[in-house]
Each structure stands twice: as structure tokens, then as C-alpha cells.
Write a protein that holds these residues in place. Structure first.
Motif, PDB file in Angstrom:
ATOM      1  N   ALA B  12       0.907  -1.154  -0.087  1.00 26.97           N
ATOM      2  CA  ALA B  12      -0.103   0.104   0.018  1.00 26.97           C
ATOM      3  C   ALA B  12       0.708   1.144   0.019  1.00 26.97           C
ATOM      4  N   SER B  13       0.445   2.484  -0.566  1.00 29.82           N
ATOM      5  CA  SER B  13       0.979   3.782  -0.762  1.00 29.82           C
ATOM      6  C   SER B  13       1.091   4.104   0.883  1.00 29.82           C
ATOM      7  N   PRO B  14       1.601   5.402   1.164  1.00 26.66           N
ATOM      8  CA  PRO B  14       1.740   5.823   2.602  1.00 26.66           C
ATOM      9  C   PRO B  14       0.286   6.269   2.686  1.00 26.66           C
ATOM     10  N   GLU B  15      -0.395   6.957   1.862  1.00 25.95           N
ATOM     11  CA  GLU B  15      -1.793   7.382   2.125  1.00 25.95           C
ATOM     12  C   GLU B  15      -2.670   6.226   2.532  1.00 25.95           C
ATOM     13  N   VAL B  16      -2.581   5.136   1.802  1.00 28.56           N
ATOM     14  CA  VAL B  16      -3.594   3.961   2.105  1.00 28.56           C
ATOM     15  C   VAL B  16      -3.145   3.453   3.457  1.00 28.56           C
ATOM     16  N   ARG B  17      -1.953   3.262   3.886  1.00 31.04           N
ATOM     17  CA  ARG B  17      -1.311   2.735   5.044  1.00 31.04           C
ATOM     18  C   ARG B  17      -2.077   3.677   5.983  1.00 31.04           C
ATOM     19  N   ALA B  18      -2.062   4.704   5.979  1.00 30.68           N
ATOM     20  CA  ALA B  18      -2.452   5.854   7.002  1.00 30.68           C
ATOM     21  C   ALA B  18      -3.889   5.334   7.430  1.00 30.68           C
ATOM     22  N   VAL B  19      -4.584   5.253   6.481  1.00 28.32           N
ATOM     23  CA  VAL B  19      -6.110   4.682   6.674  1.00 28.32           C
ATOM     24  C   VAL B  19      -6.394   3.273   7.303  1.00 28.32           C
ATOM     25  N   TYR B  20      -5.272   2.522   6.688  1.00 31.62           N
ATOM     26  CA  TYR B  20      -5.130   1.253   7.494  1.00 31.62           C
ATOM     27  C   TYR B  20      -4.820   1.190   8.944  1.00 31.62           C
ATOM     28  N   ASP B  21      -3.851   2.040   9.353  1.00 32.88           N
ATOM     29  CA  ASP B  21      -3.385   1.978  10.611  1.00 32.88           C
ATOM     30  C   ASP B  21      -4.512   2.654  11.561  1.00 32.88           C
ATOM     31  N   ASP B  22      -5.216   3.591  10.898  1.00 28.52           N
ATOM     32  CA  ASP B  22      -6.247   4.040  11.896  1.00 28.52           C
ATOM     33  C   ASP B  22      -7.404   3.279  11.910  1.00 28.52           C
ATOM     34  N   ILE B  23      -7.691   2.093  11.091  1.00 26.65           N
ATOM     35  CA  ILE B  23      -8.698   1.314  11.166  1.00 26.65           C
ATOM     36  C   ILE B  23      -8.554   0.383  12.310  1.00 26.65           C
ATOM     37  N   MET B  24      -7.278   0.058  12.132  1.00 29.09           N
ATOM     38  CA  MET B  24      -6.676  -1.210  13.012  1.00 29.09           C
ATOM     39  C   MET B  24      -6.472  -0.523  14.367  1.00 29.09           C
ATOM     40  N   ALA B  25      -6.422   0.613  14.625  1.00 32.66           N
ATOM     41  CA  ALA B  25      -6.247   1.244  15.984  1.00 32.66           C
ATOM     42  C   ALA B  25      -7.484   1.540  16.706  1.00 32.66           C
ATOM     43  N   MET B  26      -8.533   1.996  15.510  1.00 39.65           N
ATOM     44  CA  MET B  26      -9.789   2.256  16.180  1.00 39.65           C
ATOM     45  C   MET B  26     -10.599   1.067  16.660  1.00 39.65           C
ATOM     46  N   ARG B  27     -10.311  -0.224  15.706  1.00 33.95           N
ATOM     47  CA  ARG B  27     -10.922  -1.349  16.088  1.00 33.95           C
ATOM     48  C   ARG B  27     -10.020  -2.467  17.047  1.00 33.95           C
ATOM     49  N   GLU B  28      -9.076  -1.883  17.622  1.00 26.14           N
ATOM     50  CA  GLU B  28      -7.991  -2.684  18.311  1.00 26.14           C
ATOM     51  C   GLU B  28      -8.010  -4.152  17.745  1.00 26.14           C
ATOM     52  N   ILE B  29      -7.305  -4.058  16.332  1.00 30.58           N
ATOM     53  CA  ILE B  29      -7.147  -5.236  15.855  1.00 30.58           C
ATOM     54  C   ILE B  29      -5.824  -5.161  15.112  1.00 30.58           C
ATOM     55  N   ASP B  30      -5.232  -6.203  14.440  1.00 29.46           N
ATOM     56  CA  ASP B  30      -3.850  -6.087  13.957  1.00 29.46           C
ATOM     57  C   ASP B  30      -4.095  -6.679  12.443  1.00 29.46           C
ATOM     58  N   TRP B  31      -5.191  -6.596  11.792  1.00 28.97           N
ATOM     59  CA  TRP B  31      -5.260  -7.234  10.500  1.00 28.97           C
ATOM     60  C   TRP B  31      -6.444  -6.024   9.917  1.00 28.97           C
ATOM     61  N   ILE B  32      -6.503  -6.251   8.571  1.00 30.42           N
ATOM     62  CA  ILE B  32      -7.296  -5.288   7.789  1.00 30.42           C
ATOM     63  C   ILE B  32      -8.363  -6.068   7.071  1.00 30.42           C
ATOM     64  N   ASN B  33      -9.712  -5.930   7.319  1.00 25.98           N
ATOM     65  CA  ASN B  33     -10.499  -6.818   6.304  1.00 25.98           C
ATOM     66  C   ASN B  33     -10.716  -6.362   4.779  1.00 25.98           C
ATOM     67  N   ASN B  34     -11.060  -7.546   4.109  1.00 26.53           N
ATOM     68  CA  ASN B  34     -11.131  -7.418   2.509  1.00 26.53           C
ATOM     69  C   ASN B  34     -11.855  -6.032   2.064  1.00 26.53           C
ATOM     70  N   PHE B  35     -12.846  -5.737   2.512  1.00 23.29           N
ATOM     71  CA  PHE B  35     -13.759  -4.483   2.323  1.00 23.29           C
ATOM     72  C   PHE B  35     -12.737  -3.490   2.156  1.00 23.29           C
ATOM     73  N   MET B  53     -17.714   6.493   7.870  1.00 20.81           N
ATOM     74  CA  MET B  53     -17.864   5.437   9.016  1.00 20.81           C
ATOM     75  C   MET B  53     -17.440   5.817  10.313  1.00 20.81           C
ATOM     76  N   LYS B  54     -16.101   6.425  10.587  1.00 19.14           N
ATOM     77  CA  LYS B  54     -15.491   6.670  11.795  1.00 19.14           C
ATOM     78  C   LYS B  54     -16.579   7.755  12.368  1.00 19.14           C
ATOM     79  N   GLN B  55     -17.204   8.874  11.533  1.00 18.60           N
ATOM     80  CA  GLN B  55     -17.927   9.742  12.239  1.00 18.60           C
ATOM     81  C   GLN B  55     -19.182   9.210  12.544  1.00 18.60           C
ATOM     82  N   ILE B  56     -19.882   8.267  11.687  1.00 16.40           N
ATOM     83  CA  ILE B  56     -21.294   7.840  11.641  1.00 16.40           C
ATOM     84  C   ILE B  56     -21.240   6.876  12.843  1.00 16.40           C
ATOM     85  N   MET B  57     -20.325   6.017  12.952  1.00 13.97           N
ATOM     86  CA  MET B  57     -20.353   4.858  14.135  1.00 13.97           C
ATOM     87  C   MET B  57     -19.633   5.336  15.413  1.00 13.97           C
ATOM     88  N   ALA B  58     -19.379   6.447  15.438  1.00 17.48           N
ATOM     89  CA  ALA B  58     -18.922   6.883  16.630  1.00 17.48           C
ATOM     90  C   ALA B  58     -19.955   6.882  17.669  1.00 17.48           C
TER      91      ALA B  58
END
Lengths: 131, 131, 131, 131, 131, 131
Positions: B12-35, B53-58
Motif C-alpha cells: 500500500a501507498s503511505p496514504e492508504v497505510r495511514a487509513v489502514y493504521d487508523d482502522i486497526m487502531a480504532m478497532r483494536e485489531i492487527d489486520w485489515i478486512n477485505n472490504f 464510517m468513523k464519524q457515523i459509527m462513533a
């Protein structure tokens, strides 16, 4: 213009009146909404549907407000005008605030979006979810 | 078999990795699901969808568990396999018990039934609901 | 596992073969996809559906690529896996790039969201639109 | 308010009138309902749709009443007001009694419920059905 | 009768007015349609939805007219009256002719038909499509 | 992979076994399909759903075959794979021939098409239907 017309309380059989009385008692209201008056043309369906609704919407592991929110969410997804209007009213009666409604709409909208992104991108289910 | 393939973290590009990192931090998991790995083929959509999703599901007027229940309810109504499986998992993580799941299914099933009874019987909206 | 099985070219009647030949000629391919092989169990439906598709998907006021994009958009909304996969392939054959696909998905997702926001907020049609 | 307006018999081209005449003859009525008057803005679609409907709804292995019941069932599932109203009328003309209508609604409602229970509980297809 | 009412420009907060101004500027109109006035009851959703729409509907690999055609196609499939009426209007503004509309409808109708034929005949995806 | 697993006869409570026995007796088969085994995780829903199905699918103004055809029609419209496969099997058991199946599919496909043509062309309900 309901297909088979609406059965008013005054014209209802004792069997239908018993359901109407139960609906008014449960909901603490003194009128019957058109859904039940339309179903009353088929007393078997009226009785079955009301019995099911009473059982399903009763407080349990989920509280009645949460159940009404789910009712609205599904009705919105199906774009059923009657379900939206009537259960928005019942949800409010159970304590739904305007802020809750706003968040409910935001969630429902987003899921309808992501469900299609999943389909279009042909996303396969992760093995981690298949536990 | 995802239409445009899946973008793994390592690729992944740095831009995509930043999202992935945020997803894993928010969900407290160490993997990214296929979606998300599928959406990463369109970084603009990935970033927008995750931000939404972050805004709406908060947590807000509705708690995160209630929002996940609604997510499942809508996905079931749309019969979106991926949404059902993944958000049943997230809902459980938020505290959904098996009893809650059972009641959720019962409500969703019933609304899909009553929405069609309303349509078929051509039930008009009661003036009492038009406040 | 198709309900009535699939009719292969070798086993097809002259009437069905004529449709198969026309499909392959029109699409410039040397194979028949399962949709038509399944419909071939009902030659009347096979002939009618192919005749309709030929007429409807032909170049006109809208070009074939635009029509394929619409095909994919509707199939995604209906969450029809076969329609998505097959017409994503045909759309690519007509010139759909990955960027077009990305934008197509974004639009389809959003409309499914806004259609539900409209329903839930019970938005009435503006008189300006009723011209 | 139909998007492209309605084409009345008096204003119709000979080609459109021929379809109108055939519709009235087949249905033994002396008026044309709005669906066809709207489609008449696209004579190719009008002719194709009417030809398809004539072929598909004709008596065959299924009788015309059964076909009309199916028409109503699908329209109710899709919550298409026009389809429900018009084909409830045609079904009655073919002999649908009020009791038949009541049972039809009960079935349609229930299937919409069970289809979602299947999805939510993620029920896999039994090998016995894959014959 | 919108659930939370409509927020008129005169009554809107500066934050909402900023969105309204942007909508009118982008669309080159001097009025705001009810969809946005309803969403304005939830400024966070209003801002997010408009930002998404601006990004998604902007010219890109697909031109704005094609995007509007897709908008109409999905709204028709979902049978969302508001989406159909409003985006038929926006599509015309982007150059949709009556002939384009006719062909759009024909495609949308047919896909909704073939998506169900695929489901009913249980058509499996051809290996050729799984590239 | 069913969400809560499947309850086999050997592991079922007497209450669940009673339903299983009734299903096998009614359908004259010696096995239980997965739908019921999944629902058995919620005995209240199992009992209610089976009681409803028995009542609704029983011979009445409509014969059991017609009801099964309607079941398939709705399942196809909803694109519910399980409903399609299982009730195609039950319909055959009730006497559905391949020719009946072919005609059923043709009707279901067409209604899904015309329901959208109605929506897209914004066809208003004729006063003649509002009796």
C-alpha cells in the motif's frame, strides 16, 4: 382505497375487537391505526400478526426502543412509507430523540452504500470472519 | 477475485497505510478486512468511506452496539452476505449476545413481512401520524 | 446446479444454435456464457430475451459503453453477482477503464445512501420538479 | 406528471394505436391504462413490452389467474404501487376472490420474512437440494 | 411533513447557509431543493453528504451526464420517487435528451428482469469471468 | 458456518424435536433442512415460524402448489438463494412441472422489468383502478 377497505371498531366482530382492545391497551392509545384495520379483513392474519408483534417487540435482551429503531431502519431500507411514518411515531413514544433519529438515518444511509460497494468490488469474506 | 484485487498493507501507498493504521487502531485489531483492501484501489473512496464510517459509527446519541445492530439489520434486509458476516462479528465485539442476535433477527424478519402487508393491502397513512 | 441444467452447443436444437451463433457473432467471442445456456431450457424465453437485449443494448442515443455501465450499476444495486461479474467484463470490452469503474462504484454507492435518506426524512417532491 | 407525458388514443400514431387496439381487445375493455400511455412515448418499448406481456401472460402450463397472482406477489415484494393496484384489478377480472387475495398476502409477507431469517442466520444450502 | 421539517435559507445557521450557497453556485440555480433542507436538520450529515456528492459527481473518468444517468438508473431500481424526479431534472440539465431517457429506461427495465432470471435459473458464474 | 450453528435432531430439546417431528410428518420426509436447524437456536422463533408456515401454506382458497409458486416468485425477486433452491424443490414435490417453472420465471422476470418502467416513467394510478 385500501384494497379490501378498513374495518372500524364499530363494525368489527368480537374476535377482531378483542385484538383491537389488546392493541390499544398495549400501546396506551385510544385509536387503531389503519394497518390493523386493513388486516382485520383477514382475522387469521390479524391475530397472527399481532401475536407475533407482541412477542417480538416485547422487552427482552433488546429494549423496546432499540427494537423500534431497528423497525425504522428496515422500513427505510425497504422504502415503506407507512412503516417509516408509523414506527418513527412509536419510536418517539419509546424515547427516540431527534438526535437519535439523525444518527439512525446516517447509519442506515451508510450501510445501504457500503452493501453496494461490497457487491460491486466483489469483496470475498475474510477467513477471520468464518469462525 | 475482487474486481480490482486487494491491496495488502505491504503493497500500500503511505496514504492508504495511514487509513489502514487508523482502522486497526480504532478497532483494536492487527489486520485489515477485505472490504478496505478492495476499496484501497480507489484511495479517494477509501478515505471518504472510512472518514464517514468513523464519524457515523462513533458513540453519540446512540451507542456503538446499537449502531452495529442497525448495521446488521440493514445488511440482512439487503441480503448482503459480507455485511452480515462482518458486522455480526463487530456487533459481538461491541457486546451483542446470542440472545440479542436472536431478537434482532426476529424483528428484522417481521418488519420485512409487515412492510409487504402494508403494500399489498394498500394501507393509507393515518392522519394521526402526519403531525 | 442450474435449475434445469445448461444446454451446450453440441446438444442444442437448431433454433437454440441460431441464437447462440448470433450471440457469438455480436459479441465477437467463441463461447456462450451460462446465462444463455440456462435460458436455452426455454427456447421462447431465450429468443425473446436475446432479441430484447440486442435491441436495447444496441448503439443509439446512448453508446454501448454507457449502457454497460448502467447494466453494472443496476446489477450492483440488486446485488446480483452474475450480472456484476459478467457485465463488468462486457463493460471492459466496450472500453471501461479502472478509473471509470471506480467512479461508477462511488456513484452507485452514494445513490443507494441518498435514496434512503430521502425515505427516512420523508422528503416531499419540490413543486419545481413537477413541471 | 408522467415524465414524458401520456399519449392519448386520439393523439397516437397508427403504430401506437395498433398496440392500443390489441390491448383493449385482449383485455376486453374500452380504455387504455396509463402504463401503456406512458410507454407510448417510446413506440419500440411499447411494442416490445406488450408483445412480451402477451406471450408471457397467455394461458400455458400456468393459467392466467395464477400468473396474475404471481404478478401481484412480485409487485408487492417490490412495493410498486402501480403494479399492485393494476394487477390486483386484472387478477380479480381473472377470478381472484377476496379469500385468494388474503392468502396471497399472507404468503408474500411470510416469504419476505423467511428470506431474511435465512440471510441473517447464514443458512447454507442442504446437499439434498443440490440434485 | 418531512420528519424533522425543512430548514429554509432564512432560518438556517451560517454553517448550513454556506452549504446552501455552495449548492446553488455549483448547480447554477437560485433555490435549494427539499432534500438538502431536510438534511439541514443534521448539519454534520448535510455537510458530509454534500461534500461526498460534490466529489463523486464531479467530472472525472466519467462525465457528469453519465453520472446523472447512473443516478436515475439506481433510483428507478430502488423505486425512489424523489431520486427519480430530481435527478431526471438534473440529468436533463446536463444534456439528457428524451431519446437518452427512453433508452435508459429500457436498459434499467431489462437488467431488473435478467437479474431475476439469473437468480431463478440458478446460473453459476462462468470460469471465463473469474480472471 | 451458520451464525449460531445448526441444531441436529440428536442434540435437540424435546420442544425442538416436537417441531422437527411435525415438519417431517407434514412434508413426508425423514430429514430436516438447515433453515429449521438454524432457527432452532431460538426455539420461540422456530415454533412461531413453523406454526405460521403451516397455517399459511395449508390448502385454502389457493392450493399448495400455487402457494409454492408464489414462494419461489418472491424468493427470486429477493434473490434469496436458499429460498429459491428449497422452494423449487417443494414446488416440484407439489407438482410443479418444468414447463410451469419456465413460465413462472418468465412472469417474475417481466414484472421486475415493468415495475421499474412504471417508476422511471412516473406513471400515475388511473382513476379506474381506484374503485
Amino acid at each position: 382505497m385500501a384494497t379490501l377497505g378498513l374495518i372500524e371498531y364499530a363494525d368489527a366482530s368480537p374476535e377482531v375487537r378483542a385484538v383491537y382492545d389488546d392493541i390499544m391497551a398495549m400501546r396506551e392509545i385510544d385509536w387503531i391505526n389503519n394497518f390493523w384495520k386493513a388486516l382485520a379483513n383477514d382475522p387469521a392474519t390479524l391475530k397472527r400478526t399481532w401475536a407475533d408483534m407482541k412477542q417480538i417487540m416485547a422487552p427482552g435482551a433488546l429494549d423496546p426502543l432499540t427494537k423500534e429503531l431497528i423497525y425504522v431502519a428496515v422500513s427505510v431500507t425497504n422504502q415503506c412509507g407507512y412503516g417509516i411514518v408509523s414506527h418513527t411515531a412509536w419510536a418517539r413514544k419509546q424515547g427516540m430523540t431527534d438526535d437519535m433519529f439523525r444518527e439512525l438515518m446516517a447509519v442506515v444511509g451508510m450501510v445501504n452504500e457500503t452493501n453496494r460497494l461490497v457487491a460491486g468490488y466483489q469483496v470475498e469474506i475474510d477467513p477471520q470472519f468464518k469462525v
